[in-house]
Scaffold this motif. Structure first.
Motif, PDB file in Angstrom:
ATOM      1  N   ILE A  41      39.632 -65.498 -67.774  1.00  0.00           N
ATOM      2  CA  ILE A  41      40.977 -65.079 -67.267  1.00  0.00           C
ATOM      3  C   ILE A  41      40.919 -65.675 -65.556  1.00  0.00           C
ATOM      4  O   ILE A  41      39.900 -65.272 -65.045  1.00  0.00           O
ATOM      5  N   PRO A  42      41.996 -66.162 -65.146  1.00  0.00           N
ATOM      6  CA  PRO A  42      41.916 -66.740 -63.710  1.00  0.00           C
ATOM      7  C   PRO A  42      41.870 -65.277 -62.943  1.00  0.00           C
ATOM      8  O   PRO A  42      42.746 -64.680 -62.844  1.00  0.00           O
ATOM      9  N   LYS A  43      40.910 -65.123 -62.112  1.00  0.00           N
ATOM     10  CA  LYS A  43      40.448 -63.865 -61.499  1.00  0.00           C
ATOM     11  C   LYS A  43      39.607 -64.213 -60.143  1.00  0.00           C
ATOM     12  O   LYS A  43      39.141 -65.047 -60.004  1.00  0.00           O
ATOM     13  N   GLY A  44      39.575 -63.165 -59.405  1.00  0.00           N
ATOM     14  CA  GLY A  44      38.731 -63.068 -58.256  1.00  0.00           C
ATOM     15  C   GLY A  44      38.477 -61.748 -57.504  1.00  0.00           C
ATOM     16  O   GLY A  44      39.167 -61.056 -57.868  1.00  0.00           O
ATOM     17  N   GLY A  52      45.797 -54.641 -55.939  1.00  0.00           N
ATOM     18  CA  GLY A  52      45.243 -55.349 -56.928  1.00  0.00           C
ATOM     19  C   GLY A  52      46.038 -56.428 -57.653  1.00  0.00           C
ATOM     20  O   GLY A  52      45.715 -57.820 -57.797  1.00  0.00           O
ATOM     21  N   GLU A  53      47.295 -56.260 -57.799  1.00  0.00           N
ATOM     22  CA  GLU A  53      48.256 -56.967 -58.179  1.00  0.00           C
ATOM     23  C   GLU A  53      48.380 -58.155 -57.098  1.00  0.00           C
ATOM     24  O   GLU A  53      48.444 -59.506 -57.649  1.00  0.00           O
ATOM     25  N   ALA A  54      48.689 -57.885 -55.972  1.00  0.00           N
ATOM     26  CA  ALA A  54      48.605 -59.352 -54.828  1.00  0.00           C
ATOM     27  C   ALA A  54      47.341 -59.937 -54.961  1.00  0.00           C
ATOM     28  O   ALA A  54      47.525 -61.276 -54.983  1.00  0.00           O
ATOM     29  N   ALA A  55      46.226 -59.456 -55.138  1.00  0.00           N
ATOM     30  CA  ALA A  55      45.072 -60.052 -55.033  1.00  0.00           C
ATOM     31  C   ALA A  55      45.093 -61.081 -56.392  1.00  0.00           C
ATOM     32  O   ALA A  55      44.575 -62.278 -56.485  1.00  0.00           O
ATOM     33  N   ALA A  56      45.680 -60.448 -57.473  1.00  0.00           N
ATOM     34  CA  ALA A  56      45.562 -61.129 -59.050  1.00  0.00           C
ATOM     35  C   ALA A  56      46.265 -62.330 -58.694  1.00  0.00           C
ATOM     36  O   ALA A  56      46.151 -63.574 -59.157  1.00  0.00           O
ATOM     37  N   ARG A  57      47.579 -62.251 -58.053  1.00  0.00           N
ATOM     38  CA  ARG A  57      48.479 -63.344 -57.904  1.00  0.00           C
ATOM     39  C   ARG A  57      47.888 -64.442 -56.916  1.00  0.00           C
ATOM     40  O   ARG A  57      47.798 -65.710 -57.235  1.00  0.00           O
ATOM     41  N   ARG A  58      47.179 -63.940 -55.752  1.00  0.00           N
ATOM     42  CA  ARG A  58      46.513 -64.976 -54.840  1.00  0.00           C
ATOM     43  C   ARG A  58      45.364 -65.768 -55.631  1.00  0.00           C
ATOM     44  O   ARG A  58      45.170 -66.806 -55.654  1.00  0.00           O
ATOM     45  N   GLU A  59      44.424 -65.096 -56.384  1.00  0.00           N
ATOM     46  CA  GLU A  59      43.261 -65.526 -57.350  1.00  0.00           C
ATOM     47  C   GLU A  59      43.958 -66.516 -58.176  1.00  0.00           C
ATOM     48  O   GLU A  59      43.046 -67.568 -58.534  1.00  0.00           O
ATOM     49  N   PHE A  60      44.777 -66.291 -58.878  1.00  0.00           N
ATOM     50  CA  PHE A  60      45.492 -67.280 -59.915  1.00  0.00           C
ATOM     51  C   PHE A  60      45.949 -68.334 -59.118  1.00  0.00           C
ATOM     52  O   PHE A  60      45.325 -69.558 -59.739  1.00  0.00           O
ATOM     53  N   ALA A  61      46.438 -68.410 -58.091  1.00  0.00           N
ATOM     54  CA  ALA A  61      46.743 -69.588 -57.163  1.00  0.00           C
ATOM     55  C   ALA A  61      45.659 -70.414 -56.900  1.00  0.00           C
ATOM     56  O   ALA A  61      45.607 -71.571 -56.850  1.00  0.00           O
ATOM     57  N   GLU A  62      44.580 -69.569 -56.319  1.00  0.00           N
ATOM     58  CA  GLU A  62      43.265 -70.420 -55.841  1.00  0.00           C
ATOM     59  C   GLU A  62      42.714 -70.977 -56.972  1.00  0.00           C
ATOM     60  O   GLU A  62      42.128 -72.155 -56.736  1.00  0.00           O
ATOM     61  N   GLU A  63      42.500 -70.404 -58.097  1.00  0.00           N
ATOM     62  CA  GLU A  63      41.780 -70.959 -59.176  1.00  0.00           C
ATOM     63  C   GLU A  63      42.464 -72.149 -59.889  1.00  0.00           C
ATOM     64  O   GLU A  63      41.618 -73.016 -60.403  1.00  0.00           O
ATOM     65  N   LEU A  64      43.606 -71.961 -59.932  1.00  0.00           N
ATOM     66  CA  LEU A  64      44.508 -73.188 -60.575  1.00  0.00           C
ATOM     67  C   LEU A  64      45.495 -74.050 -59.893  1.00  0.00           C
ATOM     68  O   LEU A  64      45.845 -74.990 -60.252  1.00  0.00           O
ATOM     69  N   GLY A  65      45.457 -73.679 -58.672  1.00  0.00           N
ATOM     70  CA  GLY A  65      46.511 -74.718 -57.533  1.00  0.00           C
ATOM     71  C   GLY A  65      47.759 -74.423 -57.974  1.00  0.00           C
ATOM     72  O   GLY A  65      48.468 -75.208 -57.435  1.00  0.00           O
TER      73      GLY A  65
END
Length: 153
Positions: A41-44, A52-65
């Motif tokens: 799962i795209p995570k970080g 946590g939700e804000a971090a999840a959104r940020r990590e999704f964007a970082e991992e998938l662009g």
């Protein structure tokens, strides 16, 4: 010592093949020749004071662009392993072939003194839930079950 926290978004879509989830194949030389059990799962990671939700959104964007293509997220809870992983589900679609992952430095080959950059995610793909169960790293399996239960109502 508090656990290391990690958050992510499990993107899903509904279609002719039923429910499909978007997973990323972990980058770097350790995972290069692995397939089953090598998708995530795209995570970080994030700090204990970060939402946590804000971090999840940020990590999704970082991992998938790409940003999470959904406004609403549904919490799927936490799983404790080496890290405390919290995941949200989001219904949406994106082109898995058009990802652009962030990178991480790694000394490779080991003890060579040569540091190389590797993508966090080297590719992404959509999988039906049955196939995803074989592809995803074992520790993240509960999130597929929780998604299925959520969608079943």
């Amino acid at each position: 010592m508090p656990p290391v926290r990690s958050s992510g978004v499990l993107l899903f879509r509904r279609g002719g093949n039923g429910v499909e989830v978007l997973l990323g194949h972990m980058g770097g030389p350790f995972w290069a020749r692995k397939d089953d059990g090598a998708w995530s799962i795209p995570k970080g990671e994030h700090g204990p004071d970060e939402d946590g939700e804000a971090a999840a959104r940020r990590e999704f964007a970082e991992e998938l662009g790409r940003p999470v293509p959904a406004a609403a997220l549904h919490p799927l809870g936490e799983v404790r392993g080496r890290k405390l992983l919290t995941v949200w589900a989001a219904e949406g679609d994106l082109d898995a072939t058009a990802i652009s992952s962030g990178t991480f430095p790694l000394e490779w080959p080991p003890r060579s003194g040569r540091v190389q950059e590797f993508p966090e995610i080297d590719r992404a793909a959509w999988f039906d839930l049955t196939t995803a169960r074989a592809k995803i790293v074992q520790a993240q399996l509960p999130f597929l079950d929780r998604l299925a239960a959520h969608l079943a109502g």
